[in-house]
Design a protein around this motif. Structure first.
Motif, PDB file in Angstrom:
ATOM      1  N   LYS A  35       0.819  -1.159  -0.120  1.00 47.15           N
ATOM      2  CA  LYS A  35      -0.008  -0.083   0.064  1.00 47.15           C
ATOM      3  C   LYS A  35       0.740   1.214   0.013  1.00 47.15           C
ATOM      4  N   GLU A  36       1.919   1.356   0.793  1.00 41.90           N
ATOM      5  CA  GLU A  36       2.972   2.296   0.547  1.00 41.90           C
ATOM      6  C   GLU A  36       3.414   2.491  -0.822  1.00 41.90           C
ATOM      7  N   HIS A  37       3.533   1.586  -1.660  1.00 38.23           N
ATOM      8  CA  HIS A  37       3.968   1.644  -2.949  1.00 38.23           C
ATOM      9  C   HIS A  37       2.876   1.796  -4.085  1.00 38.23           C
ATOM     10  N   GLU A  38       1.642   2.029  -3.408  1.00 34.56           N
ATOM     11  CA  GLU A  38       0.324   1.599  -4.488  1.00 34.56           C
ATOM     12  C   GLU A  38       0.528   2.463  -5.803  1.00 34.56           C
ATOM     13  N   GLN A  39       0.955   3.614  -5.604  1.00 32.45           N
ATOM     14  CA  GLN A  39       1.139   4.598  -6.905  1.00 32.45           C
ATOM     15  C   GLN A  39       2.134   3.857  -7.956  1.00 32.45           C
ATOM     16  N   GLU A  40       3.142   3.267  -7.462  1.00 37.03           N
ATOM     17  CA  GLU A  40       4.413   2.678  -8.068  1.00 37.03           C
ATOM     18  C   GLU A  40       3.673   1.340  -8.854  1.00 37.03           C
ATOM     19  N   ILE A  41       2.689   0.844  -8.077  1.00 36.91           N
ATOM     20  CA  ILE A  41       2.078  -0.538  -8.751  1.00 36.91           C
ATOM     21  C   ILE A  41       1.093  -0.018  -9.725  1.00 36.91           C
ATOM     22  N   VAL A  42       0.304   1.073  -9.601  1.00 41.05           N
ATOM     23  CA  VAL A  42      -0.778   1.538 -10.384  1.00 41.05           C
ATOM     24  C   VAL A  42       0.141   1.868 -11.821  1.00 41.05           C
ATOM     25  N   ASP A  43       1.061   2.798 -11.650  1.00 38.63           N
ATOM     26  CA  ASP A  43       1.792   2.959 -12.977  1.00 38.63           C
ATOM     27  C   ASP A  43       2.258   1.947 -13.545  1.00 38.63           C
ATOM     28  N   PHE A  44       2.888   1.057 -12.808  1.00 35.59           N
ATOM     29  CA  PHE A  44       3.264  -0.203 -13.597  1.00 35.59           C
ATOM     30  C   PHE A  44       2.196  -0.842 -14.329  1.00 35.59           C
ATOM     31  N   VAL A  45       1.203  -1.030 -13.681  1.00 38.81           N
ATOM     32  CA  VAL A  45      -0.143  -1.834 -14.451  1.00 38.81           C
ATOM     33  C   VAL A  45      -0.473  -0.948 -15.621  1.00 38.81           C
ATOM     34  N   LYS A  46      -0.604   0.340 -15.620  1.00 37.92           N
ATOM     35  CA  LYS A  46      -0.871   1.508 -16.576  1.00 37.92           C
ATOM     36  C   LYS A  46       0.103   1.093 -17.778  1.00 37.92           C
ATOM     37  N   ALA A  47       1.355   0.972 -17.325  1.00 33.69           N
ATOM     38  CA  ALA A  47       2.417   1.043 -18.677  1.00 33.69           C
ATOM     39  C   ALA A  47       2.285  -0.155 -19.264  1.00 33.69           C
ATOM     40  N   GLN A  48       1.454  -1.091 -18.945  1.00 36.89           N
ATOM     41  CA  GLN A  48       1.364  -2.283 -19.817  1.00 36.89           C
ATOM     42  C   GLN A  48       0.495  -2.268 -20.780  1.00 36.89           C
ATOM     43  N   ASN A  49      -0.534  -1.169 -20.819  1.00 37.99           N
ATOM     44  CA  ASN A  49      -1.436  -1.183 -21.964  1.00 37.99           C
ATOM     45  C   ASN A  49      -1.909   0.301 -21.872  1.00 37.99           C
ATOM     46  N   PRO A  50      -1.637   1.385 -23.071  1.00 43.64           N
ATOM     47  CA  PRO A  50      -2.074   2.612 -23.167  1.00 43.64           C
ATOM     48  C   PRO A  50      -3.611   2.571 -22.756  1.00 43.64           C
ATOM     49  N   LYS A  51      -4.375   1.910 -22.898  1.00 49.04           N
ATOM     50  CA  LYS A  51      -5.921   1.824 -22.740  1.00 49.04           C
ATOM     51  C   LYS A  51      -6.229   1.845 -21.303  1.00 49.04           C
ATOM     52  N   VAL A  52      -5.199   1.249 -20.382  1.00 46.28           N
ATOM     53  CA  VAL A  52      -5.745   1.335 -19.093  1.00 46.28           C
ATOM     54  C   VAL A  52      -5.607   2.691 -18.643  1.00 46.28           C
ATOM     55  N   GLU A  53      -6.652   3.262 -17.967  1.00 47.57           N
ATOM     56  CA  GLU A  53      -7.028   4.470 -17.556  1.00 47.57           C
ATOM     57  C   GLU A  53      -6.975   4.691 -16.254  1.00 47.57           C
ATOM     58  N   SER A  54      -7.211   3.683 -15.512  1.00 53.78           N
ATOM     59  CA  SER A  54      -7.410   3.474 -14.059  1.00 53.78           C
ATOM     60  C   SER A  54      -7.201   2.241 -13.624  1.00 53.78           C
ATOM     61  N   VAL A  55      -6.395   2.056 -12.227  1.00 48.68           N
ATOM     62  CA  VAL A  55      -6.284   0.716 -11.852  1.00 48.68           C
ATOM     63  C   VAL A  55      -7.139   0.471 -10.316  1.00 48.68           C
ATOM     64  N   GLN A  56      -7.979  -0.579 -10.272  1.00 46.56           N
ATOM     65  CA  GLN A  56      -8.460  -0.805  -8.877  1.00 46.56           C
ATOM     66  C   GLN A  56      -7.772  -2.111  -8.185  1.00 46.56           C
ATOM     67  N   ILE A  57      -7.044  -2.029  -7.222  1.00 45.53           N
ATOM     68  CA  ILE A  57      -6.320  -3.104  -6.728  1.00 45.53           C
ATOM     69  C   ILE A  57      -7.020  -3.867  -5.620  1.00 45.53           C
ATOM     70  N   ASP A  58      -7.492  -5.050  -5.384  1.00 43.25           N
ATOM     71  CA  ASP A  58      -7.939  -5.517  -4.575  1.00 43.25           C
ATOM     72  C   ASP A  58      -7.148  -6.009  -3.463  1.00 43.25           C
ATOM     73  N   TRP A  59      -6.921  -5.347  -2.330  1.00 44.65           N
ATOM     74  CA  TRP A  59      -5.804  -5.808  -1.451  1.00 44.65           C
ATOM     75  C   TRP A  59      -6.163  -7.350  -0.658  1.00 44.65           C
ATOM     76  N   ASN A  60      -7.548  -7.747  -1.060  1.00 47.56           N
ATOM     77  CA  ASN A  60      -7.775  -8.942  -0.351  1.00 47.56           C
ATOM     78  C   ASN A  60      -7.211 -10.135  -0.886  1.00 47.56           C
ATOM     79  N   SER A  61      -6.943  -9.919  -2.183  1.00 44.44           N
ATOM     80  CA  SER A  61      -6.513 -10.886  -3.345  1.00 44.44           C
ATOM     81  C   SER A  61      -5.252 -11.448  -2.825  1.00 44.44           C
ATOM     82  N   MET A  62      -4.241 -10.868  -2.030  1.00 43.51           N
ATOM     83  CA  MET A  62      -2.914 -11.397  -2.028  1.00 43.51           C
ATOM     84  C   MET A  62      -2.798 -12.661  -1.703  1.00 43.51           C
ATOM     85  N   GLN A  63      -1.939 -13.274  -2.494  1.00 46.20           N
ATOM     86  CA  GLN A  63      -1.461 -14.855  -2.351  1.00 46.20           C
ATOM     87  C   GLN A  63      -0.170 -14.881  -2.310  1.00 46.20           C
ATOM     88  N   ILE A  64       0.550 -15.844  -1.854  1.00 41.70           N
ATOM     89  CA  ILE A  64       1.745 -16.117  -1.880  1.00 41.70           C
ATOM     90  C   ILE A  64       1.880 -17.772  -2.209  1.00 41.70           C
TER      91      ILE A  64
END
Length: 122
Positions: A28-57
């Motif tokens: 969560k401290e690095h949320e903006q970096e994660i959002v920017d990374f996802v957006k960089a994968q496709n120019p059509k990605v305008e917004s990113v919604q992270i599901d924090w409850n989805s974390m798996q290891i």
């Protein structure tokens, strides 16, 4: 090797829930970096919604008896569309390690569900 418990700021007898809480706090401290990374994968990605409850290891395999460490993944949706999905992955040396943005990647593409099936978002 860095002591993962010390990095997370928890004791060696910390519960899985305590460790997971600290791992998510780091992400969560690095949320903006994660959002920017996802957006960089496709120019059509305008917004990113992270599901924090989805974390798996999960343990990673590399074809050797020693294994390949662990993969922490977190998922979400894009562009406020419920029929989309993505997953961001972080390599961990130990399942109790803190993830690092330097080891962030995507093992899968961004997908959208259309006509009853999933296809790569484009």
């Amino acid at each position: 090797m860095t002591d993962p418990y010390q990095v997370l700021g928890v004791s060696r007898d910390a519960s899985k829930e305590e460790i997971k809480k600290e791992q998510i706090a780091y992400l969560k401290e690095h949320e903006q970096e994660i959002v920017d990374f996802v957006k960089a994968q496709n120019p059509k990605v305008e917004s990113v919604q992270i599901d924090w409850n989805s974390m798996q290891i999960e343990e990673s395999g590399n074809g050797t008896p020693q294994g390949g460490g662990y993969n922490l993944s977190i998922s979400g949706k894009i562009n406020q569309l419920e029929n989309t999905k993505f997953s961001v992955d972080f390599y961990l040396e130990d399942q109790n390690s803190i993830p690092t943005i330097k080891k962030m990647g995507m093992l899968n593409d961004i997908y959208i569900e259309e006509n009853g099936g999933w296809k790569i978002f484009s």
